[in-house]
Design an enzyme around this catalytic site. Structure first.
Site, PDB file in Angstrom:
ATOM      1  N   VAL A  89       0.828  -1.211   0.000  1.00 10.97           N
ATOM      2  CA  VAL A  89       0.000   0.000   0.000  1.00 10.97           C
ATOM      3  C   VAL A  89       0.857   1.253   0.000  1.00 10.97           C
ATOM      4  CG1 VAL A  89      -1.761   1.309   1.264  1.00 10.97           C
ATOM      5  CG2 VAL A  89      -1.922  -1.186   1.129  1.00 10.97           C
ATOM      6  N   GLU A 121     -10.491   5.862   5.284  1.00  9.15           N
ATOM      7  CA  GLU A 121     -11.400   5.295   4.278  1.00  9.15           C
ATOM      8  C   GLU A 121     -10.901   3.946   3.758  1.00  9.15           C
ATOM      9  OE1 GLU A 121     -14.465   4.540   2.355  1.00  9.15           O
ATOM     10  OE2 GLU A 121     -14.501   6.677   2.852  1.00  9.15           O
ATOM     11  N   VAL A 140     -11.549  -0.116   5.266  1.00 11.19           N
ATOM     12  CA  VAL A 140     -12.672  -1.020   4.983  1.00 11.19           C
ATOM     13  C   VAL A 140     -12.940  -0.987   3.483  1.00 11.19           C
ATOM     14  CG1 VAL A 140     -15.114  -1.514   5.345  1.00 11.19           C
ATOM     15  CG2 VAL A 140     -13.735  -0.637   7.236  1.00 11.19           C
ATOM     16  N   GLY A 148     -10.916  -1.482   0.928  1.00 11.34           N
ATOM     17  CA  GLY A 148      -9.878  -1.035  -0.008  1.00 11.34           C
ATOM     18  C   GLY A 148     -10.293   0.230  -0.738  1.00 11.34           C
ATOM     19  N   ILE A 185     -13.138   0.754  -2.259  1.00 10.00           N
ATOM     20  CA  ILE A 185     -14.584   0.980  -2.305  1.00 10.00           C
ATOM     21  C   ILE A 185     -14.927   2.152  -1.385  1.00 10.00           C
ATOM     22  CG2 ILE A 185     -16.867  -0.031  -1.959  1.00 10.00           C
ATOM     23  CD1 ILE A 185     -15.511  -2.791  -2.040  1.00 10.00           C
ATOM     24  N   GLY A 244      -1.988 -14.716  -5.137  1.00  8.83           N
ATOM     25  CA  GLY A 244      -1.710 -13.508  -4.364  1.00  8.83           C
ATOM     26  C   GLY A 244      -2.903 -12.942  -3.630  1.00  8.83           C
ATOM     27  N   GLU A 271      -2.474 -14.537   2.083  1.00  8.13           N
ATOM     28  CA  GLU A 271      -1.115 -14.482   2.601  1.00  8.13           C
ATOM     29  C   GLU A 271      -0.587 -15.897   2.841  1.00  8.13           C
ATOM     30  OE1 GLU A 271       0.552 -11.726   2.949  1.00  8.13           O
ATOM     31  OE2 GLU A 271      -1.085 -10.308   2.617  1.00  8.13           O
ATOM     32  N   LYS A 285     -13.236  -5.132  10.241  1.00 11.61           N
ATOM     33  CA  LYS A 285     -13.967  -4.222   9.358  1.00 11.61           C
ATOM     34  C   LYS A 285     -15.384  -3.962   9.864  1.00 11.61           C
ATOM     35  CE  LYS A 285     -11.283  -5.616   5.313  1.00 11.61           C
ATOM     36  NZ  LYS A 285     -11.278  -6.415   4.064  1.00 11.61           N
ATOM     37  N   GLY A 304      -5.983  -4.796  -2.869  1.00 12.17           N
ATOM     38  CA  GLY A 304      -5.131  -4.539  -4.030  1.00 12.17           C
ATOM     39  C   GLY A 304      -4.327  -3.268  -3.826  1.00 12.17           C
TER      40      GLY A 304
END
Length: 408
Positions: free
Chosen positions: A12, A124, A127, A129, A131, A182, A185, A200, A298
């Site tokens: 990230v 933001e 939760v 990613g 969205i 991927g 994990e 979440k 992602g």
């Protein structure tokens, strides 16, 4: 010029750096000011990057630089992220994060510090990613009293279950495929045991209902026990199995919250959420159900949400966005004995006794699937309180019947 720093250069963090640096003009145009990445904190060396000169291994360099107004935390985990974020907020720096574990465990405290210091703490990306769901909940649905939040909150488990449903793939094979692609994990525990979805739903419930919900208050069950038999029987009931996180506001102001594998009717919109996609359904008293849908993880989807929060902070350097909830308490989350129905999958060496005892315990069950060859049955119970249903199931088990699985 507005200076920002990034804590962590993993999946990230590197995505945040690339967006801010490569799309500098576009981002700056949105803010009406230049946003410059001044530092990136990481203990590793990245000598071959075009922005290698921005790296530091000393957090205090960032903390003590008064020019740095916004810090993006992308380290993950609670420690040392919690210590770093807390120090940044106390130093008058706004912080944005994608760290669901941190927000679920320490959100109320960090929001309180941000309020006291008149800075922002935004999350933001924690939760869903990329969205957009937290900002719409706090702003676009502000006229509503939110009564329930639920959804498919983990793309890894949804991918695995989808492989089991569509491709008849056993759990272990589906998990390995998720790891190979991927999506999972090397240690998939947080996903398959439901911990990620739990964090979440804690954040969603805290924002939606105004008081902090802690992960240890949420009854959580993963998908490791789901078998292809369960999937097949669910299909016979015109259902699919999904890992669903739910938080519901009760009449007395307390809430019920849980994460568990659930039979979802194929007529329900959540049944059509496939693969690594997530979906959050927010129920308001004015809007009824509103759904947010997309890829929940992602590099760039998540990083885009972090950068959006950075832009928000840049636009509100001298004022706070009102994102806040109070601290929770030990009796805020309860487990009410509500009426429900359960899916029951049972086996016995004595097939005739299995049929007889189940019929005695559940004379009004809704359909039964009988498999004499495997000496097993599956059925949906009649509607009753959960405690009463559990007692009836225990009475069957007492008659030398093995209960393989029960699901909501």
């Amino acid at each position: 010029m507005i200076y920002a720093a990034i804590l962590g250069h993993g999946v990230v963090g590197s995505g945040v750096a690339e967006i801010l640096i490569n799309e500098h003009k576009r981002i700056s145009d949105k803010v009406k000011d230049d946003i410059e990445v001044k530092y990136i904190l990481d203990l590793r060396d990245f000598d071959d990057l075009p922005y290698s000169d921005k790296f530091t291994k000393d957090f205090n360099v960032i903390l003590q630089d008064e020019d740095v107004k916004i810090v993006a935390e992308a380290m993950g985990g609670v420690n040392p992220a919690y210590d770093f974020v807390k120090k940044c907020l106390n130093a008058g720096k706004s912080v944005v994060t994608s760290n669901k574990e941190l927000v679920a465990a320490k959100g109320a405290e960090l929001l309180s510090i941000a309020k006291e210091k008149n800075v922002n703490f935004l999350f933001e990306a924690s939760v869903g990613g990329g969205i957009p769901v937290l900002r719409p909940m706090s702003q676009c649905l502000a006229a509503n009293e939110i009564t329930e939040v639920k959804g498919i909150l983990n793309g890894t488990t949804n991918y695995i279950l989808n492989k089991m449903i569509v491709d008849n793939m056993p759990f272990d094979e589906a998990l390995k495929l998720a790891q190979d692609n991927g999506y999972a994990e090397k240690d998939p525990t947080a996903d398959i045991e439901g911990h990620d979805a739990c964090r979440k739903i804690c954040i969603l419930a805290s924002l939606g209902f105004g008081k902090h919900v802690y992960p240890e208050q949420v009854k959580t069950e993963g998908i490791t026990d789901i078998s292809l038999d369960d999937v097949e029987y669910a299909d016979n009931f015109n259902c699919v199995i999904k890992l669903i996180g739910t938080a519901t506001k009760l009449a007395d102001g307390k809430i019920s919250a849980h994460v568990r594998p659930t039979l979802v009717s194929r007529d329900h919109i959540l049944s059509g959420v496939h693969g690594v996609f997530n979906a959050v359904v927010v129920t308001g008293d004015e809007t009824d159900d509103v759904m947010f849908y997309g890829k929940g993880a992602g590099k760039f989807p998540t990083a885009s949400a972090v950068v959006a929060d950075i832009i928000d902070c840049a636009k509100h350097l001298n004022s706070r966005k009102y994102v806040f909830w109070e601290d929770g308490d030990s009796d805020y989350v309860v487990t009410p004995d509500l009426k429900t129905r359960l899916y029951v999958y049972a086996k016995s060496n004595d097939y005739d006794a299995l049929i007889e005892t189940s019929a005695l315990a559940f004379p009004d069950h809704d359909g039964i699937i009988k498999n004499r060859y495997k000496s097993e049955i599956a059925f949906l119970t009649d509607e009753d309180t959960e405690s009463s249903l559990r007692e009836k199931i225990a009475s069957i088990k007492a008659d030398k019947v093995k209960i393989m699985h029960t699901l909501f």
